[in-house]
Design a protein around this motif. Structure first.
Motif, PDB file in Angstrom:
ATOM      1  N   ASP A 192      46.446  21.948 -34.376  1.00  0.00           N
ATOM      2  CA  ASP A 192      46.119  22.295 -35.775  1.00  0.00           C
ATOM      3  C   ASP A 192      45.442  23.510 -35.895  1.00  0.00           C
ATOM      4  O   ASP A 192      44.775  23.911 -37.025  1.00  0.00           O
ATOM      5  N   CYS A 193      45.043  24.417 -34.722  1.00  0.00           N
ATOM      6  CA  CYS A 193      44.539  25.482 -34.930  1.00  0.00           C
ATOM      7  C   CYS A 193      45.398  26.603 -35.409  1.00  0.00           C
ATOM      8  O   CYS A 193      45.888  27.570 -34.589  1.00  0.00           O
ATOM      9  N   SER A 194      45.541  26.592 -36.648  1.00  0.00           N
ATOM     10  CA  SER A 194      46.680  27.477 -37.240  1.00  0.00           C
ATOM     11  C   SER A 194      46.223  28.960 -37.232  1.00  0.00           C
ATOM     12  O   SER A 194      47.236  29.970 -37.242  1.00  0.00           O
ATOM     13  N   GLY A 195      44.988  29.323 -36.670  1.00  0.00           N
ATOM     14  CA  GLY A 195      44.587  30.741 -36.806  1.00  0.00           C
ATOM     15  C   GLY A 195      44.673  31.379 -35.700  1.00  0.00           C
ATOM     16  O   GLY A 195      44.503  32.498 -35.437  1.00  0.00           O
ATOM     17  N   LEU A 196      45.057  30.571 -34.743  1.00  0.00           N
ATOM     18  CA  LEU A 196      45.136  31.081 -33.088  1.00  0.00           C
ATOM     19  C   LEU A 196      46.548  32.094 -33.186  1.00  0.00           C
ATOM     20  O   LEU A 196      47.524  31.646 -33.767  1.00  0.00           O
ATOM     21  N   THR A 197      46.358  33.225 -32.468  1.00  0.00           N
ATOM     22  CA  THR A 197      47.597  34.109 -32.457  1.00  0.00           C
ATOM     23  C   THR A 197      48.020  34.150 -31.081  1.00  0.00           C
ATOM     24  O   THR A 197      49.232  34.718 -30.781  1.00  0.00           O
ATOM     25  N   ALA A 198      47.198  34.306 -30.077  1.00  0.00           N
ATOM     26  CA  ALA A 198      47.638  34.273 -28.900  1.00  0.00           C
ATOM     27  C   ALA A 198      46.650  33.437 -27.826  1.00  0.00           C
ATOM     28  O   ALA A 198      45.518  33.378 -28.404  1.00  0.00           O
ATOM     29  N   ILE A 199      47.208  33.034 -26.758  1.00  0.00           N
ATOM     30  CA  ILE A 199      46.402  32.037 -25.724  1.00  0.00           C
ATOM     31  C   ILE A 199      46.521  32.895 -24.512  1.00  0.00           C
ATOM     32  O   ILE A 199      47.820  33.191 -24.053  1.00  0.00           O
ATOM     33  N   THR A 200      45.523  32.954 -23.600  1.00  0.00           N
ATOM     34  CA  THR A 200      45.774  33.045 -22.227  1.00  0.00           C
ATOM     35  C   THR A 200      45.516  31.683 -21.317  1.00  0.00           C
ATOM     36  O   THR A 200      44.411  31.268 -21.398  1.00  0.00           O
ATOM     37  N   ILE A 201      46.531  31.268 -20.555  1.00  0.00           N
ATOM     38  CA  ILE A 201      46.403  30.162 -19.791  1.00  0.00           C
ATOM     39  C   ILE A 201      46.254  30.706 -18.365  1.00  0.00           C
ATOM     40  O   ILE A 201      47.332  31.341 -17.967  1.00  0.00           O
ATOM     41  N   SER A 202      45.392  30.328 -17.627  1.00  0.00           N
ATOM     42  CA  SER A 202      45.136  31.028 -16.156  1.00  0.00           C
ATOM     43  C   SER A 202      45.918  29.968 -15.253  1.00  0.00           C
ATOM     44  O   SER A 202      46.425  28.939 -15.549  1.00  0.00           O
ATOM     45  N   ASP A 203      46.162  30.578 -14.102  1.00  0.00           N
ATOM     46  CA  ASP A 203      47.000  29.785 -12.975  1.00  0.00           C
ATOM     47  C   ASP A 203      46.182  28.664 -12.588  1.00  0.00           C
ATOM     48  O   ASP A 203      46.993  27.790 -12.132  1.00  0.00           O
ATOM     49  N   GLY A 204      45.044  28.400 -12.794  1.00  0.00           N
ATOM     50  CA  GLY A 204      44.035  27.336 -12.585  1.00  0.00           C
ATOM     51  C   GLY A 204      44.587  26.057 -13.244  1.00  0.00           C
ATOM     52  O   GLY A 204      44.180  24.925 -12.526  1.00  0.00           O
ATOM     53  N   VAL A 205      45.119  26.160 -14.349  1.00  0.00           N
ATOM     54  CA  VAL A 205      45.549  25.036 -15.103  1.00  0.00           C
ATOM     55  C   VAL A 205      46.809  24.473 -14.368  1.00  0.00           C
ATOM     56  O   VAL A 205      47.687  25.067 -14.121  1.00  0.00           O
ATOM     57  N   THR A 206      46.584  23.050 -14.208  1.00  0.00           N
ATOM     58  CA  THR A 206      47.760  22.257 -13.762  1.00  0.00           C
ATOM     59  C   THR A 206      48.608  21.607 -14.710  1.00  0.00           C
ATOM     60  O   THR A 206      49.661  21.227 -14.484  1.00  0.00           O
ATOM     61  N   SER A 207      48.173  21.170 -15.897  1.00  0.00           N
ATOM     62  CA  SER A 207      48.706  20.502 -17.071  1.00  0.00           C
ATOM     63  C   SER A 207      48.458  20.935 -18.311  1.00  0.00           C
ATOM     64  O   SER A 207      47.202  21.120 -18.646  1.00  0.00           O
ATOM     65  N   ILE A 208      49.121  20.739 -19.243  1.00  0.00           N
ATOM     66  CA  ILE A 208      49.023  20.973 -20.692  1.00  0.00           C
ATOM     67  C   ILE A 208      49.279  19.602 -21.333  1.00  0.00           C
ATOM     68  O   ILE A 208      50.330  19.144 -21.119  1.00  0.00           O
TER      69      ILE A 208
END
Length: 311
Positions: A192-208
Motif C-alpha cells: 500500500d505504499c502508493s507513493g513509491l515510483t521506483a525501487i532498487t533491489i540489490s543482488d544481495g536480496v534472495t527473496s521477495i
C-alpha cells in the motif's frame, strides 16, 4: 470470538523419550475469555530431552531449547517455521529466554529454519538484538511487531530493517526507494505504499515476500535481480502503474497472483531459470499483448493469465 493462543499447562508430566504424557490446555482472549480444547499430548522426541512435541485436537507444534532460549516452531516436510499458526492467532515463537540478545537457530527439530511465521516475535519488546540465520528465506507479516528496539531505521530512512531484512516502514514512502544492502524483503513490507515510483533491489536480496509491494500503484518499473530465487504470492499484485518488469535469471518460482491486476503491463518475458508460475500469477493484466515463456517452465498454475484480454 477472537482468542489468543497463550497456552498454560495446568498439569504436566515430563515425558521420557518416545513416551507420551498429557497436559490440560487453556486458551484466553484479551478479555479473559476461557475455553478448553481438551488435552494436549506431550512427547519428547528422539534421544533429546530438549525437543517436545505438543499435539491436540487439530493442532501440533514443537518446542526446543537452544543456548538458553526456548523456541516454539512448526515442521513442514523437514522445514522448520519459527512460530506457528494456532486456532485463531499465531503462537509466539519465543517461549522463554535468558538474554535480550538472541540468535534464531539455523536448525530446530533437526530441520533447517526457513521461515518466521506471521507475528512470530510480536510483542517481544524486551529484545534488543536478534540474529536471523541465512537459512531463512521468508519472514511473515508483523513478525517483529512491537519490537521497536530491534528496528534499524537509519540505514534506509523510514524503512524498518532487522538484521538485514526489510520488514516494514515507519513513514509514508514516496518517490524512489533504494534497498541496496538489504538481504531479504518480508511479507507486506511495503504494501500500500502508493507513493513509491521506483525501487532498487540489490543482488544481495534472495527473496521477495508475499504482498511485499502489493497495491504500490505508483510503481512504473521493477527489475528483479539475479540473487532473487522466489517472488512471493501477491508480491506486486495491484501495482496498476507498472508498465515494465524485468525478471532476471535466478528466479525459479513466481508465486500465486504475484503480478495480478498489473493492468499497465504490456509484455513479460519469463527467463529460463523459472520452473513454476503460480495460480493467477498474471491474472487481470489486461494490457498484456505479449508473453514469452521459456522451456524451463514445467508448471503453470490455474488461471495464471486469466483476464489478460489483450493476449
Amino acid at each position: 470470538m477472537s482468542r489468543s493462543i497463550r497456552l498454560r499447562f495446568l498439569f504436566l508430566v515430563v515425558a521420557v523419550a518416545g513416551v507420551r504424557a498429557t497436559a490440560s490446555a487453556e486458551y484466553y482472549d484479551e478479555t479473559g475469555y476461557y475455553d478448553s480444547f481438551g488435552t494436549a499430548s506431550v512427547q519428547t522426541l528422539g534421544d533429546s530431552s530438549d525437543i517436545q512435541e505438543y499435539t491436540g485436537s487439530g493442532w501440533i507444534y514443537y518446542e526446543q531449547t537452544v543456548d538458553g532460549t526456548r523456541w516454539r516452531f512448526d515442521l513442514d516436510d523437514c522445514n522448520a517455521i519459527v512460530g506457528c499458526v494456532g486456532y485463531y492467532k499465531p503462537r509466539p515463537a519465543l517461549v522463554s529466554s535468558s538474554s535480550s540478545d538472541v540468535a534464531i537457530p539455523s536448525h530446530l527439530g533437526g530441520c533447517p529454519v526457513v521461515r518466521l511465521a506471521d507475528s512470530a516475535l510480536s510483542g517481544c519488546s524486551g529484545l534488543t538484538s536478534i540474529t536471523i540465520p541465512d537459512s531463512v528465506t521468508s519472514i511473515g507479516k508483523n513478525a517483529f511487531s512491537g519490537c521497536d528496539s530491534l528496528f534499524d531505521t537509519s540505514t534506509i530512512p523510514g524503512v524498518r530493517v532487522v538484521d538485514g531484512w526489510a520488514v516494514g516502514h515507519e513513514s509514508t514512502l514516496v518517490g524512489e526507494l533504494d534497498l541496496t544492502g538489504v538481504r531479504g524483503i518480508g511479507d507486506y513490507a511495503f504494501s500500500d505504499c502508493s507513493g513509491l515510483t521506483a525501487i532498487t533491489i540489490s543482488d544481495g536480496v534472495t527473496s521477495i515476500g508475499g504482498y511485499a509491494f502489493s497495491d504500490c500503484s505508483g510503481l512504473t518499473a521493477v527489475t528483479i535481480p539475479n540473487g532473487v530465487t522466489s517472488i512471493g504470492d501477491h508480491a506486486f499484485s495491484g501495482c496498476s502503474g507498472l508498465t515494465s518488469i524485468t525478471i532476471s535469471d535466478g528466479v525459479t518460482s513466481i508465486g500465486d497472483s504475484a503480478f495480478s491486476g498489473c493492468s499497465g503491463l504490456t509484455s513479460v518475458t519469463i527467463p529460463d531459470s523459472v520452473t513454476s508460475i503460480g495460480d493467477s500469477a498474471f491474472s487481470g493484466c489486461s494490457g498484456l499483448t505479449s508473453v514469452t515463456i521459456s522451456d524451463g517452465v514445467t508448471s503453470i498454475g490455474d488461471s495464471a493469465f486469466s483476464g489478460c484480454s489483450g493476449l
